[in-house]
Design a protein around this motif. Sequence first.
Motif, PDB file in Angstrom:
ATOM      1  N   GLY A  31       0.867  -1.090   0.227  1.00 27.96           N
ATOM      2  CA  GLY A  31       0.113   0.180   0.017  1.00 27.96           C
ATOM      3  C   GLY A  31       0.684   1.258   0.015  1.00 27.96           C
ATOM      4  O   GLY A  31       0.232   2.335  -0.047  1.00 27.96           O
ATOM      5  N   GLU A  32       2.144   1.208   0.163  1.00 32.98           N
ATOM      6  CA  GLU A  32       2.936   2.321   0.005  1.00 32.98           C
ATOM      7  C   GLU A  32       3.290   2.969  -1.367  1.00 32.98           C
ATOM      8  O   GLU A  32       2.991   2.347  -2.357  1.00 32.98           O
ATOM      9  N   ILE A  33       3.592   4.304  -1.375  1.00 36.91           N
ATOM     10  CA  ILE A  33       4.415   4.716  -2.634  1.00 36.91           C
ATOM     11  C   ILE A  33       5.778   4.913  -2.133  1.00 36.91           C
ATOM     12  O   ILE A  33       6.032   5.582  -1.078  1.00 36.91           O
ATOM     13  N   VAL A  34       6.708   4.286  -2.842  1.00 38.80           N
ATOM     14  CA  VAL A  34       8.110   4.565  -2.428  1.00 38.80           C
ATOM     15  C   VAL A  34       8.797   4.891  -3.536  1.00 38.80           C
ATOM     16  O   VAL A  34       8.597   4.561  -4.694  1.00 38.80           O
ATOM     17  N   ALA A  35       9.735   6.110  -3.509  1.00 39.51           N
ATOM     18  CA  ALA A  35      10.367   6.626  -4.499  1.00 39.51           C
ATOM     19  C   ALA A  35      11.770   6.194  -4.489  1.00 39.51           C
ATOM     20  O   ALA A  35      12.295   6.233  -3.638  1.00 39.51           O
ATOM     21  N   LEU A  36      12.323   6.200  -5.710  1.00 40.71           N
ATOM     22  CA  LEU A  36      13.760   5.869  -5.853  1.00 40.71           C
ATOM     23  C   LEU A  36      14.292   7.301  -6.710  1.00 40.71           C
ATOM     24  O   LEU A  36      13.673   7.410  -7.782  1.00 40.71           O
ATOM     25  N   LEU A  37      15.152   7.951  -5.875  1.00 41.65           N
ATOM     26  CA  LEU A  37      15.669   9.064  -6.489  1.00 41.65           C
ATOM     27  C   LEU A  37      16.983   8.967  -6.658  1.00 41.65           C
ATOM     28  O   LEU A  37      17.911   7.995  -6.421  1.00 41.65           O
ATOM     29  N   GLY A  38      17.684   9.610  -7.620  1.00 40.48           N
ATOM     30  CA  GLY A  38      19.079   9.796  -8.056  1.00 40.48           C
ATOM     31  C   GLY A  38      19.080  10.251  -9.420  1.00 40.48           C
ATOM     32  O   GLY A  38      18.404  10.494  -9.984  1.00 40.48           O
ATOM     33  N   ASN A  39      20.495  10.559  -9.649  1.00 32.93           N
ATOM     34  CA  ASN A  39      20.957  11.251 -11.098  1.00 32.93           C
ATOM     35  C   ASN A  39      21.007  10.192 -12.125  1.00 32.93           C
ATOM     36  O   ASN A  39      20.893   8.952 -11.896  1.00 32.93           O
ATOM     37  N   ASN A  40      20.871  10.530 -13.321  1.00 34.14           N
ATOM     38  CA  ASN A  40      21.132   9.711 -14.658  1.00 34.14           C
ATOM     39  C   ASN A  40      22.344   8.722 -14.360  1.00 34.14           C
ATOM     40  O   ASN A  40      23.361   9.197 -14.073  1.00 34.14           O
ATOM     41  N   GLY A  41      21.977   7.428 -14.489  1.00 36.13           N
ATOM     42  CA  GLY A  41      23.023   6.564 -14.413  1.00 36.13           C
ATOM     43  C   GLY A  41      23.338   5.900 -13.098  1.00 36.13           C
ATOM     44  O   GLY A  41      24.237   5.106 -12.750  1.00 36.13           O
ATOM     45  N   ALA A  42      22.493   6.262 -12.037  1.00 37.33           N
ATOM     46  CA  ALA A  42      22.624   5.682 -10.715  1.00 37.33           C
ATOM     47  C   ALA A  42      22.141   4.295 -10.543  1.00 37.33           C
ATOM     48  O   ALA A  42      22.613   3.787  -9.677  1.00 37.33           O
ATOM     49  N   GLY A  43      21.362   3.942 -11.395  1.00 42.76           N
ATOM     50  CA  GLY A  43      20.537   2.475 -11.286  1.00 42.76           C
ATOM     51  C   GLY A  43      19.181   2.390 -10.953  1.00 42.76           C
ATOM     52  O   GLY A  43      18.838   1.504 -10.883  1.00 42.76           O
TER      53      GLY A  43
END
Length: 237
Positions: A31-43
């Motif tokens: 039930g969560e919204i989990v965000a993945l943040l990072g620059n280009n090429g981070a994975g």
Amino acid sequence: MTTTELELRDVDLFYGRVQALRQLTLDVGEGEIVALLGNNGAGKTSTLSMLSGLYRPRSGTITWRGKDITRAKPWDLVRDGLIQVPEGRRIFSTMTVHENLQLGGYQTGDPKALAARIDEVYERLPRLAERRAQQGGTLSGGEQQMLAIGRAYVGKPQLLLLDEPSMGLAPLVVKQVMEIIKRINDGGTTILLVEQNARAALRIADRAYVIENGRVSLSGPAAELAQDQAIIAAYMG
């Protein structure tokens, strides 16, 4: 207490000799919204592609709803409700909005259930209903993103993977797309959201991870990370 739905443990992913993910460990609760943040090429995109079964990790495990999916086939994952909206939307530009939505439910096997699901998309996204006979390639960027999300929704996702849904969109449209994502989550769908627009992502997310060089460098509640000076400097300008 939130039940863990998705677990990645010490995952290493390689493209040939190039290592894309390094000991990646993260959780997504039901039930969560989990965000993945990072620059280009981070994975970030590599993580979603791997979760969709397009690439297999060299080591580590991926568990979804208690089942090991480390080596699962993409079509089996889609059938079970793990569905991705890829970066760049990738709609079928010469097909109509309605035909695109029909393809989203190709594994349904029940025409009545498929029609009901498409009607639900039209109800949630009335702009698509207005353009149901229009070719996908003639839609605006925001409308194409809505179509890509709607197509995934027809497949009845239990876990929805979204890759850069705000890319190339005007700020007002970004707000609309994020509101759509939040409404889908409010309906019970767990979401893993990859975004470079950290401000927009953290506004709707419950938690977030920051990925650098293929590994998690920072994680925590979205509201706390939104106030973190390092995050503000690196990703919010």
